[in-house]
Design a protein around this motif. Structure first.
Motif, mmCIF file in Angstrom:
data_model
loop_
_atom_site.group_PDB
_atom_site.id
_atom_site.type_symbol
_atom_site.label_atom_id
_atom_site.label_comp_id
_atom_site.label_asym_id
_atom_site.label_seq_id
_atom_site.Cartn_x
_atom_site.Cartn_y
_atom_site.Cartn_z
ATOM 1 N N ASP A 35 0.836 -1.239 -0.094
ATOM 2 C CA ASP A 35 -0.280 -0.140 -0.040
ATOM 3 C C ASP A 35 0.860 1.415 -0.005
ATOM 4 O O ASP A 35 1.816 1.492 0.801
ATOM 5 C CB ASP A 35 -0.972 0.070 1.226
ATOM 6 N N TRP A 36 0.690 2.246 -0.887
ATOM 7 C CA TRP A 36 1.366 3.553 -1.131
ATOM 8 C C TRP A 36 0.681 4.739 -0.622
ATOM 9 O O TRP A 36 1.476 5.806 -0.763
ATOM 10 C CB TRP A 36 1.875 3.518 -2.559
ATOM 11 N N CYS A 37 -0.615 4.245 -0.417
ATOM 12 C CA CYS A 37 -1.441 5.531 0.092
ATOM 13 C C CYS A 37 -1.003 5.944 1.695
ATOM 14 O O CYS A 37 -0.794 4.764 2.499
ATOM 15 C CB CYS A 37 -2.841 5.296 -0.035
ATOM 16 N N VAL A 38 -1.051 7.050 2.034
ATOM 17 C CA VAL A 38 -0.600 7.226 3.270
ATOM 18 C C VAL A 38 -1.804 7.868 4.111
ATOM 19 O O VAL A 38 -2.150 7.712 5.196
ATOM 20 C CB VAL A 38 0.708 8.425 3.594
ATOM 21 N N LYS A 89 0.871 2.194 -12.096
ATOM 22 C CA LYS A 89 0.653 1.734 -11.001
ATOM 23 C C LYS A 89 0.867 2.665 -9.637
ATOM 24 O O LYS A 89 0.538 2.143 -8.479
ATOM 25 C CB LYS A 89 1.752 0.450 -10.611
ATOM 26 N N LEU A 90 1.174 3.949 -9.912
ATOM 27 C CA LEU A 90 1.513 4.928 -8.891
ATOM 28 C C LEU A 90 1.016 6.209 -9.302
ATOM 29 O O LEU A 90 1.526 7.374 -9.119
ATOM 30 C CB LEU A 90 3.249 5.359 -8.772
ATOM 31 N N ILE A 91 -0.303 6.178 -9.727
ATOM 32 C CA ILE A 91 -1.087 7.296 -10.091
ATOM 33 C C ILE A 91 -2.271 7.370 -9.001
ATOM 34 O O ILE A 91 -3.052 6.316 -8.935
ATOM 35 C CB ILE A 91 -1.602 7.314 -11.612
ATOM 36 N N MET A 122 -2.262 12.550 -9.708
ATOM 37 C CA MET A 122 -0.550 12.802 -9.453
ATOM 38 C C MET A 122 -0.112 11.612 -9.563
ATOM 39 O O MET A 122 -0.358 10.552 -8.874
ATOM 40 C CB MET A 122 -0.617 13.094 -7.970
ATOM 41 N N GLY A 123 1.050 11.432 -10.633
ATOM 42 C CA GLY A 123 1.649 10.304 -10.804
ATOM 43 C C GLY A 123 3.070 10.528 -10.376
ATOM 44 O O GLY A 123 3.584 11.370 -9.834
ATOM 45 N N GLN A 124 3.788 9.341 -10.775
ATOM 46 C CA GLN A 124 5.309 9.616 -10.413
ATOM 47 C C GLN A 124 6.011 8.688 -11.433
ATOM 48 O O GLN A 124 5.629 7.824 -12.157
ATOM 49 C CB GLN A 124 5.508 8.810 -9.008
ATOM 50 N N ILE A 125 7.339 9.207 -11.778
ATOM 51 C CA ILE A 125 8.332 8.769 -12.635
ATOM 52 C C ILE A 125 9.617 8.574 -11.964
ATOM 53 O O ILE A 125 10.069 9.362 -11.267
ATOM 54 C CB ILE A 125 8.544 9.495 -13.829
ATOM 55 N N ASP A 126 10.121 7.310 -12.195
ATOM 56 C CA ASP A 126 11.404 7.062 -11.460
ATOM 57 C C ASP A 126 12.624 7.943 -11.811
ATOM 58 O O ASP A 126 13.737 8.119 -10.832
ATOM 59 C CB ASP A 126 11.572 5.554 -11.365
ATOM 60 N N ASP A 127 12.741 8.309 -13.068
ATOM 61 C CA ASP A 127 13.654 9.055 -13.739
ATOM 62 C C ASP A 127 13.400 10.001 -14.641
ATOM 63 O O ASP A 127 12.623 9.631 -15.706
ATOM 64 C CB ASP A 127 14.897 8.163 -14.382
ATOM 65 N N VAL A 128 13.398 11.406 -14.341
ATOM 66 C CA VAL A 128 12.638 12.415 -15.129
ATOM 67 C C VAL A 128 13.271 12.384 -16.525
ATOM 68 O O VAL A 128 12.687 12.896 -17.494
ATOM 69 C CB VAL A 128 12.770 13.702 -14.600
ATOM 70 N N GLU A 129 14.648 11.979 -16.773
ATOM 71 C CA GLU A 129 15.233 11.985 -18.131
ATOM 72 C C GLU A 129 14.445 10.989 -18.907
ATOM 73 O O GLU A 129 14.696 11.037 -20.083
ATOM 74 C CB GLU A 129 16.541 11.693 -17.631
#
Length: 972
Positions: free
Chosen positions: A278-281, A715-717, A788-795
């Protein structure tokens, strides 16, 4: 001594403000003979302020001698009234200044700057002066009323000022006021609710009446106001979080708490499904939703609405809308640092004829300009980049624009929760309290009318971003020193909501006479419910008060103890030695009577939409590109600073010339890390005219799709919902909202995309009298989904502009006959058809597969297909990259009936992308997508878009023509 300083454009400089006024006045029908000159003015009052000091203030602070000239004299001097030399003939002078008591941020900053010069701090007020020729005094007054002054917050004066125009009122004399409620019948109770701007329902008024009857006394005014604020729709969400009996084509269903049983429930089920992963806080219980970001930090996101205030005063409403949501982020946990902002606006078309406006309605162009300027000024002055958003137009937003403002922040993982402790002191910091924002919470829960400006003008607040920046700096420093146990902002309801919410589980005693005021004359009730901006309340242990106040003083932030959290279970309000209010927390937070609302939804029958069969659709593509909802919003975007803080990676505008429409923003919240935050949104109110469930699904799919298109991990949005609806006392209106919420629940589970926060704004309707009849304009059902998503490397981020001739173009996803509510239907005046659907499981698989391809470096460019479908997406990618494209419609995968060139070109089916893939990566890309992608074309160096069907070009246009059509509508 009271001095006036006028700042004019230098004789060699154009008077830009006058030029804008003349253009607007002529457009409004005031004639070609009207001309104008303008000046900014400052009223500066100081007991010992001499001419030499005023000269120094002009030279060092107020006037840029290169492009401006200044003149000053005592107020009333004829030199200050004389017509400027640049105008020929006699002129009528119109002076516009804030009403007494209205926040004047420029004046406050000027006072501080003068004190920094070593001059005794004076009192300052600002105003604008307009000299008008070619109109008589009556016409000048009309120009002022329609174009210059907003009566909600400003006063206009024809000719010289008088002392009356500057009077802010006298000292307050205490008088405890009770409100008679005992013995009132139902009609009288509802009259009291409306006339007192409480906007409570009959059952709620009856509950209050019974409670005080049992006590054997009448409520004080502050007790009644506190209950109205706490029970307001804006603060308690009593409709959506209440009991609803719902009926649709599938039968009947009863909700005890509709939001908890739909949107909240989906996230709880997902968290159980994920278990240790679970990645929700924190969801739906703090000022913003929080999710995990990395090993040290979490990220928070909140989107708010500020619709009603923006309808009355667009600049102030939007200004404080953004300021308020920034404070939501600051007030989350023990305080998140804001790193980026978003905005979404809904307006009536800006070309509405002024003569057709209902009474009490500001012109949409004026609303749009004021709203954009309000968000611009607040974000830019605070140093927070505005990185993502959208603008929508529909005639039904006339009189009731929608202003969504969002903010995201980063917060240490061990500071993501708060808990005030018994015995802690309630400390208010930041701006002083004034009459701006009285009844804001209850006003936002009511229908707007042509009289709202007069009745509820006091609900409008004016922001001061510089003050909030100081508050932010103090808060983050105090957080890191561990100087408080809880914090929240004074949002809707002011101290009433802040202290009432923080003390819910404990109890609180408040000393209202301790609150710092902007001016004399405020009653204890006004102090309690004022929504004056830039104020926050902290729960500070007594042992840490001195250090906390010292820190505030070092940053020029006022901090005052206004009460204490005592374990009594009660809210006790005092003014000096007088008890003015006493209410149990249980009544405030749990005493609202349950009301069962009826809701019904009957889907509209799907009628056939037969698109015209044309040999060439180039004109249709140009019309869609030039429609307001698709056209470039560069005029808006360029006013925002999206580079400040240095973390912006994918900008709002992308491409060779940085003027193509980016899908989502990518931001690095920590410059020491390449891990990024991705912000996107989805919304299409026109689909709601056909089916609000499909509208909701499409909004979610689009928001997620935008994030995936730039590289976010699906998977992380996490997503946020913002429901803006009409009068939900109408069963069919409420039913359409319940339909959307049920769809949100179902698709959230299918996509495994959790909702972590949200907000609703109901009663977005405007009523007025015409020909003796009540006329009502209701907004279309409008659901904004923010992601709100996430990306492990903005490059690894990808933008939508084409990169290299010779690349292949792949269409990801299936196209269906879904032209209902589409822009193709709109520009061709076509009715009927089906709104787009979403296949949840298939969508999730597609998002994951495409992300793997992007993450593996197989995609050069990616653009989601939304408004206008394939044709518009291809055009945008081409002119943004300044490369041509050739597409074969026969290669487009089509599912179901209704296959036609128009459907393949312009269908707005969900879960689709157009991707540019290098020749050497085609095989790997196809394998990664597993049959979900089809090669439909190639990138060329022809500077032309060609789309063929059966060997014949159905669209053929130079990129310059396409781009010009897209850029011209809002090229202000």
């Amino acid at each position: 001594m009271l001095w006036e300083v006028d700042i004019h454009p230098a004789p060699t400089e154009a008077d830009r403000a006058a030029e804008r006024l003349v253009a607007s006045a002529r457009q409004a029908g005031y004639g070609e003979q009207l001309n104008a000159a303008t000046a900014r003015a400052f009223l500066i009052q100081g007991e010992h302020l001499g001419e030499d000091q005023v000269q120094r203030i002009c030279d060092e602070l107020l006037c840029d001698r290169v492009v401006e000239r200044a003149e000053f004299a005592p107020v009333g001097d004829d030199r200050l009234l004389a017509t400027p030399a640049r105008l020929a003939g006699d002129a009528t002078l119109v002076q516009v200044l804030p009403k007494p008591g209205v926040m004047d941020p420029v004046a406050l900053s000027t006072e501080t700057a003068i004190a920094d010069l070593g001059i005794e701090r004076p009192l300052v007020r600002t105003l604008n002066k307009y000299w008008l020729t070619g109109v008589d005094a009556a016409a000048a007054q009309s120009v002022s009323d329609r174009l210059l002054a907003n009566d909600a917050i400003e006063q206009s004066v024809i000719g010289p000022l008088s002392v009356d125009h500057l009077d802010a009122g006298g000292a307050y004399e205490f008088h405890l006021q009770h409100v008679k409620i005992s013995g009132l019948d139902d009609d009288a109770l509802m009259r009291l609710s409306k006339e007192g701007q409480l906007y409570l329902q009959l059952a709620e008024m009856q509950t209050i009446q019974r409670y005080f009857d049992e006590l054997g006394r009448e409520p004080t005014d502050i007790e009644l106001e506190t209950l109205a604020q706490t029970w307001s729709e804006h603060c308690s969400h009593k409709t959506l979080a209440g009991r609803i009996a719902y009926r649709d084509e599938n039968g009947e269903r009863t909700f005890d708490n509709m939001l908890k049983e739909t949107i909240f429930a989906a996230t709880l089920e997902l968290r159980e499904r994920w278990g240790a992963d679970d990645w929700c806080v924190s969801i739906f219980k703090d000022n913003a939703g929080i999710v995990r970001f990395d090993e040290e930090d979490n990220i928070a996101f909140k989107v708010e609405t500020h619709n009603h205030p923006s309808a009355l005063e667009p600049y102030g409403g939007a200004n404080t809308g953004l300021g308020g949501v920034i404070r939501d982020t600051l007030g989350t946990g023990l305080g998140a640092k804001p790193v980026c902002s978003t905005d979404v606006f809904c307006f009536a078309p800006p070309d509405v004829d002024a003569a057709d406006l209902p009474p009490g309605v500001l012109h949409p162009r004026r609303v749009m300009q004021g709203v954009v300027e309000g968000v611009r000024d607040y974000g830019n002055r605070m140093g927070i980049p505005t990185v993502n958003g959208a603008v929508y137009f529909d005639e039904r937003y006339l009189g009731n624009p929608l202003v969504y403002c969002g903010n995201a922040g980063i917060i240490p993982r061990d500071m993501s929760f708060k808990e005030p402790q018994p015995g802690d002191l309630a400390v208010a910091i930041g701006g002083r309290t004034g009459r701006d924002g009285i009844h804001g919470a209850t006003f936002s829960s009511a229908e707007l009318t042509s009289e709202s400006e007069d009745l509820s003008g006091g609900a409008v607040q004016i922001g001061n971003a510089i003050e909030e920046k100081r508050v932010q700096d103090v808060l983050l420093a105090a957080r890191d020193r561990g100087l408080y146990t809880a914090v929240t902002d004074c949002g809707a309801g002011g101290f009433s909501s802040a202290v009432g919410e923080m003390g819910e589980e404990i109890g609180a005693e408040v000393w209202l006479d301790k609150a710092p005021l902007k001016y004399e004359g405020l009653s204890y009730t006004e102090i309690w419910i004022s929504e004056a901006q830039e104020r926050m309340v902290f729960s500070v242990p007594e042992a840490k008060l001195a250090e906390f106040q010292s820190l505030c003083e070092s940053e020029g932030v006022e901090a005052v103890v206004i009460g204490q959290f005592n374990p009594t279970g009660k809210l006790l309000l005092k003014y000096g030695e007088h008890t003015v209010g006493e209410l149990p927390m249980s009544l405030l937070h749990d005493g609202r009577p349950p009301v069962v609302r009826q809701a019904s939804y009957t889907p509209s029958p799907v009628t056939p939409l037969t698109p015209p069969d044309k040999a060439n659709y180039t004109a249709d593509l140009l019309a869609i590109l030039g429609s307001l909802n698709v056209a470039s919003k560069e005029w808006v975007i360029r006013q925002y600073d999206h580079e400040v803080q240095g973390g912006s990676v994918v900008k709002p505008l992308v491409g060779v010339r940085s003027d193509g429409p980016g899908d989502a923003a990518v931001v690095r919240p920590k410059l020491t890390s390449r891990r990024g935050m991705v912000i996107g949104c989805g919304m299409n109110p026109r689909y709601g005219d056909l089916d609000t469930g499909r509208m909701a699904a499409s909004a979610i799919d689009e928001a997620v799709r935008n994030c995936v298109a730039v590289g976010a991990d699906p998977k992380l949005i996490a997503v946020l919902d913002n429901f803006c609806w009409g009068d939900c006392e109408k069963p069919e209106t409420l039913g359409s909202l319940v339909r959307a919420a049920i769809t949100c629940h179902d698709l959230s589970l299918q996509l495994e995309t959790p909702f972590v926060s949200g907000k609703d704004s109901l009663n977005n309707e405007f009523s007025y009298e015409a020909d003796g009849q009540k006329q009502t304009i209701a907004i279309p059902p409008s659901l904004l989904i923010s992601a709100m998503g996430q990306i492990d490397d903005v490059e690894k981020s990808v933008t939508m502009d084409l990169k290299q001739a010779g690349s292949a173009l792949y269409l990801v996803g299936a196209t269906r006959d879904e032209l209902g509510g589409s822009h193709f239907a709109q520009v061709n005046d076509l009715e009927g058809g089906a709104a787009p659907t979403v296949d949840g499981p298939a969508a999730r698989d597609t998002f994951i597969a495409l992300h793997q391809a992007i993450n593996s470096g197989l995609v050069r460019a990616c653009h989601d297909l939304s408004e206008g479908g394939l044709a518009v997406a291809a055009a945008e990618m081409a002119f943004a990259g300044e490369l041509g494209a050739q597409i074969d419609l026969s290669a487009v995968p089509f599912v179901g009936d209704g296959d036609s060139a128009a459907a393949r070109l312009f269908s707005e089916s969900n879960t689709r992308f157009l991707c540019e893939v290098a020749p050497e990566n085609e095989a790997a890309f196809s394998e990664a997508l597993g049959g979900r992608a089809a090669k439909v074309g190639v990138v060329t160096d022809s500077q032309e878009l060609t789309i063929e069907s059966g060997g014949a070009a159905v669209i053929k246009s130079p990129l310059g023509e396409l781009k010009a059509a897209w850029q011209s509508p809002l090229a202000w």
